[in-house]
Design an enzyme around this catalytic site. Structure first.
Site: not given
Ligand SMILES: Cc1cc2nc3c(=O)[nH]c(=O)nc-3n(C[C@H](O)[C@H](O)[C@H](O)COP(=O)(O)OP(=O)(O)OC[C@H]3O[C@@H](n4cnc5c(N)ncnc54)[C@H](O)[C@@H]3O)c2cc1C
Length: 437
Positions: A30, A289
């Protein structure tokens, strides 16, 4: 990593393995737009905890450079490819899929040209910073006008880069009343960016001689040194789908309130999974997030023996564009109509501080209620101050299933630097109560 850390805290004897295909773990995605705004800042400043801390202090078996490509639910194992070890297979007692989401890339010619970038992972952030530096970028076209597009618009304008945003749908932030989205539009335009809604993007052409990119749209061609695709994300649910797990809305992995998938030993959490909406009870895909972190904790607790449910989501969100805070929670008017409510709404302009207090700025609010039940359904808000945190009061009211009238009776705080005596939320609720009668 939230789930892994909490599981180890709950039960230090638990054997916890994390397989991550990249080399980045635990960073603030974020924070990337704000970091990109500052050329001198290292993108790695956004790393919250180094991989070595998870390995050495928390004793988590964290394997980076390991991509999982298949999941066998019958013999309870995952297989894939490691950068260093080659093919691998690991067995599990309980599995959490937390594969996140991928940026949506439209199928148009030229979308794979150098200089057409997305922003999702830390590596994407690195790539954007490097590209801006190495190619002395002066003009960027952003495809999309959601919150990441708008945060990036601000970041690039802060670097004095010309920014044009284009998208097919006709309205900026269609989930808010036009009086509110017009305030946002003016703020963007006053800060030197140009918006082109209502234009289909047909192709991208890279002019080799000048290294410029032409974004050919239905009504005009925009020229840029870099193009950013920011049209939303899609859940990384392919592993789950191939293994026969149930998917739901927008292909997100279907989970119950304990984040269990259709296989009782497999959980899914974060941007790859769906969530129930607190107001409608229906499955929604709102990848943010807090839900991701909270779900990780809940899975860890369940796996360590304390079955834990999480509540649904309201889509509560906030973002900043230049000097404006933009926030929402619950249903917009159009969503309330789609969900079959009999919505009534008011949209008002009030102020952030008491009448005679200096420095007051306008706050614009829209509130939606259900005429049939009197229930509060949602609020959208825009203003220079007092928006970001004020929205949380509404989120709590929605979790408590309050009526608009009940909410209008809330004892909210007042002092001149922070609000009028009647808080903007109360003024809006009072008007909505009258209209709903
Ligand atoms: C620019 C930006 C700004 C944002 N701002 C906000 C905000 O202000 N407020 C908010 O609430 N949310 C925000 N978000 C959204 C928030 O970042 C996500 O909701 C959160 O990071 C999701 O977490 P996650 O663990 O589900 O996924 P991720 O953090 O994407 O982690 C998933 C991980 O799984 C790994 N992976 C995927 N497939 C495989 C595989 N087959 N084998 C091994 N590893 C794998 C990936 O490499 C990654 O590291 C933002 C997102 C972005 C991109």
């Amino acid at each position: 990593m939230s789930a892994a850390s909490r599981a180890k805290r709950n039960d230090p004897e638990l054997e916890v393995t994390v397989l991550e295909r990249s080399h980045d773990v635990s960073y603030s995605a974020c924070g990337m737009p704000y970091n990109i705004a500052e050329p001198e800042r290292e993108i790695d400043d956004l790393v919250v905890r180094q991989a070595s801390v998870f390995r050495e202090k928390q004793k988590i078996n964290l394997l980076t450079g390991y991509e999982v490509t298949s999941l066998n639910t019958r013999n309870r194992s995952v297989s894939g490819r490691s950068e260093t070890e080659g093919e691998f297979t690991l067995s599990y007692d309980k599995l959490l899929i937390a594969t996140g989401a991928s940026p949506i890339v439209p199928e148009i010619p030229g979308v794979d040209s150098p200089g057409v970038l997305t922003l999702k992972s830390l590596n994407d952030g690195r790539e954007i910073k490097r590209y801006l530096k190495d190619h002395s970028v002066r003009r960027v076209v952003i495809i999309g006008m959601g919150y990441i597009a708008l945060e990036m618009c601000e970041a690039l304008r802060r670097r004095d880069i010309k920014v044009e945003l284009v998208k097919p749908r006709p309205r900026l932030l269609p989930w808010m009343d036009e009086t509110l989205s017009d305030v946002v539009r003016r703020e963007i335009e006053e800060n030197g960016a140009t918006l082109y809604p209502g234009q289909t993007i047909e192709r991208i052409i890279r002019r080799d001689d000048e290294r410029a990119l032409d974004v050919v749209c239905s009504r005009q061609t925009l020229t840029a040194d870099m193009v950013l695709l920011a049209i939303g994300v899609t859940p990384n649910s392919q592993l789950a789908e191939k293994a026969g797990l149930e998917l739901s809305v927008r292909n997100a992995i279907a989970v119950d309130r304990c984040l269990r998938t259709s296989d009782p030993d497999i959980f899914a959490a974060g941007d790859c999974a769906d969530s129930p909406h607190e107001i409608t009870g229906k499955k929604r895909y709102i990848p943010l997030a807090l839900r991701a972190n909270r779900s990780g904790w809940a899975v860890a607790d369940t796996v360590s023996g304390r079955e834990t449910e999480v509540q649904g989501v309201l889509g509560t969100s906030v973002f900043r564009v230049f000097d404006l805070e933009i926030a929402r929670t619950g249903l917009s008017l159009s969503e309330a109509i789609e969900e079959g409510f009999a919505p009534e709404t008011v949209s008002i302009k009030t102020r952030s501080r008491a009448h005679a207090h200096p420095g007051s700025t306008p706050i614009y609010l829209q509130m939606v209620g259900d005429k049939k039940t009197g229930r509060l359904l949602g609020v959208q808000m825009v203003g220079q101050e007092g928006v970001a945190h004020r929205i949380n009061a509404v989120a709590v009211a929605l979790h408590a299933k309050m009526t608009v009238e009940g909410f209008s009776q809330s004892d909210l705080a007042y002092a001149p630097p922070f609000s009028p005596v009647w808080d903007p939320l109360l003024t809006t609720a009072n008007q909505l109560v009258k209209r709903m009668k």
